[in-house]
Design a protein around this motif. Structure first.
Motif, PDB file in Angstrom:
ATOM      1  N   PRO A  61       6.601 -27.406   4.584  1.00 23.29           N
ATOM      2  CA  PRO A  61       7.233 -26.119   4.246  1.00 23.29           C
ATOM      3  C   PRO A  61       8.499 -26.231   3.422  1.00 23.29           C
ATOM      4  O   PRO A  61       8.860 -25.277   2.732  1.00 23.29           O
ATOM      5  N   ASP A  62       9.155 -27.394   3.439  1.00 30.44           N
ATOM      6  CA  ASP A  62      10.418 -27.544   2.712  1.00 30.44           C
ATOM      7  C   ASP A  62      10.286 -28.281   1.384  1.00 30.44           C
ATOM      8  O   ASP A  62      11.269 -28.463   0.672  1.00 30.44           O
ATOM      9  N   ALA A  63       9.081 -28.735   1.052  1.00 27.83           N
ATOM     10  CA  ALA A  63       8.895 -29.525  -0.165  1.00 27.83           C
ATOM     11  C   ALA A  63       8.877 -28.642  -1.409  1.00 27.83           C
ATOM     12  O   ALA A  63       8.500 -27.465  -1.360  1.00 27.83           O
ATOM     13  N   GLU A  64       9.294 -29.230  -2.529  1.00 23.61           N
ATOM     14  CA  GLU A  64       9.128 -28.584  -3.837  1.00 23.61           C
ATOM     15  C   GLU A  64       7.706 -28.885  -4.302  1.00 23.61           C
ATOM     16  O   GLU A  64       7.322 -30.050  -4.414  1.00 23.61           O
ATOM     17  N   ILE A  65       6.920 -27.858  -4.568  1.00 23.60           N
ATOM     18  CA  ILE A  65       5.550 -28.054  -5.038  1.00 23.60           C
ATOM     19  C   ILE A  65       5.482 -27.732  -6.526  1.00 23.60           C
ATOM     20  O   ILE A  65       5.756 -26.609  -6.951  1.00 23.60           O
ATOM     21  N   ILE A  66       5.129 -28.759  -7.304  1.00 23.78           N
ATOM     22  CA  ILE A  66       5.061 -28.650  -8.765  1.00 23.78           C
ATOM     23  C   ILE A  66       3.600 -28.754  -9.187  1.00 23.78           C
ATOM     24  O   ILE A  66       2.890 -29.671  -8.779  1.00 23.78           O
ATOM     25  N   VAL A  67       3.151 -27.812 -10.004  1.00 27.76           N
ATOM     26  CA  VAL A  67       1.760 -27.806 -10.463  1.00 27.76           C
ATOM     27  C   VAL A  67       1.732 -28.006 -11.978  1.00 27.76           C
ATOM     28  O   VAL A  67       2.455 -27.328 -12.720  1.00 27.76           O
ATOM     29  N   THR A  68       0.909 -28.951 -12.427  1.00 29.50           N
ATOM     30  CA  THR A  68       0.794 -29.222 -13.858  1.00 29.50           C
ATOM     31  C   THR A  68      -0.669 -29.558 -14.165  1.00 29.50           C
ATOM     32  O   THR A  68      -1.558 -29.298 -13.375  1.00 29.50           O
ATOM     33  N   GLY A  69      -0.942 -30.086 -15.349  1.00 29.55           N
ATOM     34  CA  GLY A  69      -2.309 -30.420 -15.730  1.00 29.55           C
ATOM     35  C   GLY A  69      -3.001 -29.303 -16.489  1.00 29.55           C
ATOM     36  O   GLY A  69      -2.402 -28.275 -16.827  1.00 29.55           O
ATOM     37  N   CYS A  70      -4.299 -29.489 -16.742  1.00 29.92           N
ATOM     38  CA  CYS A  70      -5.033 -28.568 -17.611  1.00 29.92           C
ATOM     39  C   CYS A  70      -5.176 -27.169 -17.031  1.00 29.92           C
ATOM     40  O   CYS A  70      -5.126 -26.176 -17.762  1.00 29.92           O
ATOM     41  N   ALA A  71      -5.393 -27.050 -15.718  1.00 33.94           N
ATOM     42  CA  ALA A  71      -5.510 -25.723 -15.122  1.00 33.94           C
ATOM     43  C   ALA A  71      -4.197 -24.971 -15.216  1.00 33.94           C
ATOM     44  O   ALA A  71      -4.171 -23.755 -15.445  1.00 33.94           O
ATOM     45  N   ALA A  72      -3.086 -25.680 -15.042  1.00 38.69           N
ATOM     46  CA  ALA A  72      -1.768 -25.051 -15.165  1.00 38.69           C
ATOM     47  C   ALA A  72      -1.475 -24.672 -16.608  1.00 38.69           C
ATOM     48  O   ALA A  72      -0.820 -23.662 -16.882  1.00 38.69           O
ATOM     49  N   GLN A  73      -1.954 -25.478 -17.563  1.00 40.31           N
ATOM     50  CA  GLN A  73      -1.738 -25.191 -18.974  1.00 40.31           C
ATOM     51  C   GLN A  73      -2.531 -23.961 -19.410  1.00 40.31           C
ATOM     52  O   GLN A  73      -2.019 -23.108 -20.147  1.00 40.31           O
ATOM     53  N   THR A  74      -3.771 -23.855 -18.953  1.00 39.74           N
ATOM     54  CA  THR A  74      -4.630 -22.757 -19.421  1.00 39.74           C
ATOM     55  C   THR A  74      -4.386 -21.451 -18.672  1.00 39.74           C
ATOM     56  O   THR A  74      -4.660 -20.378 -19.196  1.00 39.74           O
TER      57      THR A  74
END
Length: 415
Positions: A61-74
């Motif tokens: 619950p306290d973590a920073e969640i970063i999303v990247t990659g092709c799904a994040a780009q599109t």
């Protein structure tokens, strides 16, 4: 968490780029973060990423969640709407050190990937928990297959310079890697944007000649129609190039191939496999095939089934068709989902039959096996091998194949 955790979906290129991000995150002192490097090749891949993100937030619950990659780009907005997500990074942004440094907190940082014109080298010394190293030589794609969203996640094709690729291979070999895999979004288009438009065969030859200590060179998925004569010579005549080629086939029917906007016909694929098999007996082939592409009739599907034998395929990656938003194939007449599922099952069953035949033929042979874990490895032909004894991961050993399981070989060290 003292160190960032990286979760990678999709292709080998993503695996390589995860290592670049890991290096940046460590250099920037990043901590208590979970990074998802996503894939957009199918709707299922995106669904799995979203599910994993929700689970990660519930457990951290306290973590920073970063999303990247092709799904994040599109589709950055989709991930930005998820309350579990802290930040969204585009495919260009994820490879910049500045994105990982303290103070880089923009919730969505995704630029126009089509504006990226050159490929920048990102050198790594290893890939965590892997005994086989991936090397990016190319990114993006200039083709517009009607089913594919990836060019909009990766941009147009751009190639690494020969010297940069050779330096990366040299560093990995110096770090103890015995096998290197050349990767890219459209690997056989490498060099088209460089001075003189060199071909992939030249790059492979240059690597082999300038890094003689490299023991094994493997190619990831290729478009056979783009294979240049020098590449064919290298595959056929250089023992350090592994005798396992994976083809971006997609269909065995010419009309469906045209509707996909592929550049080859079924006859081209069959001729490619026949020529290499004649020049290098024992070589094996794998392929991607899409089941249930829009307008695919029973007869067209039968052509896809037949090409498995016609090309002599050993490994099959089957993808049930799922329309990607914004692609031309989304607007074509769709098949019933149950029919698509049935056809995918038939293709997989045929693939299992071909693999079964190959594994049985391997019993009694002697193979060079790259050890991946203490008790498993891969042969030159990419067959998985299991041992009873324990060995050091990363070593190449001579093994006698003594038996087989459902999808693997069993072996012992040769005397």
């Amino acid at each position: 968490m003292s160190e960032p955790k990286f979760i990678t979906f999709g292709c080998r290129l993503n695996t390589y780029e995860t290592e670049v991000m890991r290096n940046h995150a460590e250099a920037a002192g990043k901590s208590n973060a979970i990074v998802f490097n996503t894939c957009a090749v199918t709707a299922e891949a995106t669904r799995q990423a979203r599910q994993a993100i929700r689970k990660a937030r519930a457990e951290n619950p306290d973590a920073e969640i970063i999303v990247t990659g092709c799904a994040a780009q599109t589709d950055p907005e989709m991930f930005a709407r998820m309350p579990e997500v802290s930040r969204v990074l585009g495919n260009e942004e994820k490879l910049k050190l500045s994105s990982w440094q303290h103070g880089a907190n923009a919730r969505v940082s995704v630029s126009d990937i089509m504006a990226v014109k050159t490929a920048k080298p990102h050198l790594v010394d290893g890939l965590k928990e892997r005994t086989r190293a991936f090397v990016q030589v190319q990114n993006g794609c200039d083709h517009r297959c009607t089913f594919c969203i990836i060019p909009f996640g990766r941009g147009n094709s751009r190639s690494l310079q020969v010297a940069d690729v050779v330096e990366q291979v040299r560093r990995l070999v110096a770090s103890g890697y015995a096998e290197v895999v050349l990767t890219g979004v459209d690997l056989t288009s490498w060099g088209a944007d460089l001075d003189g438009a060199p071909k992939l065969g030249l790059l492979a030859n240059r690597i082999l000649k300038t890094v003689p200590e490299l023991k094994r060179l493997r190619l990831s998925s290729i478009d056979s129609i783009e294979a240049d004569p020098e590449l064919m010579d290298v595959i056929a005549g250089e023992e350090r190039v592994m005798p396992h080629i994976h083809l971006s086939l997609q269909s065995g029917d010419n009309m469906i191939l045209k509707r996909m906007k592929r550049r080859h016909a079924r006859e081209d694929s069959i001729a490619f496999c026949s020529e290499l098999r004649a020049r290098r007996p024992g070589i094996v082939f794998g392929a991607d095939i899409i089941a249930g592409f829009p307008t695919e009739t029973d007869e067209m599907f039968e052509n896809s089934l037949r090409i498995i034998d016609d090309c002599g395929l050993t490994y099959l990656h089957v993808f049930p068709f799922s329309p990607r938003p914004g692609t031309p194939a989304e607007r074509m007449p769709q098949l019933d989902k149950h029919l698509i599922k049935e056809r995918a099952a038939l293709l997989r069953a045929k693939g299992e039959q071909r693999l079964d035949q190959f594994l049985s033929r391997e019993i009694g042979t002697t193979r060079q096996v790259l050890i991946e874990t203490e008790a498993t490895g891969r042969t030159e032909h990419f067959a998985q091998v299991k041992f009873e004894s324990r060995m050091a991961p990363g070593a190449i050993v001579t093994a006698e194949v003594t038996g087989r399981g459902a999808s693997h070989l069993e072996a012992r060290l040769a005397a």
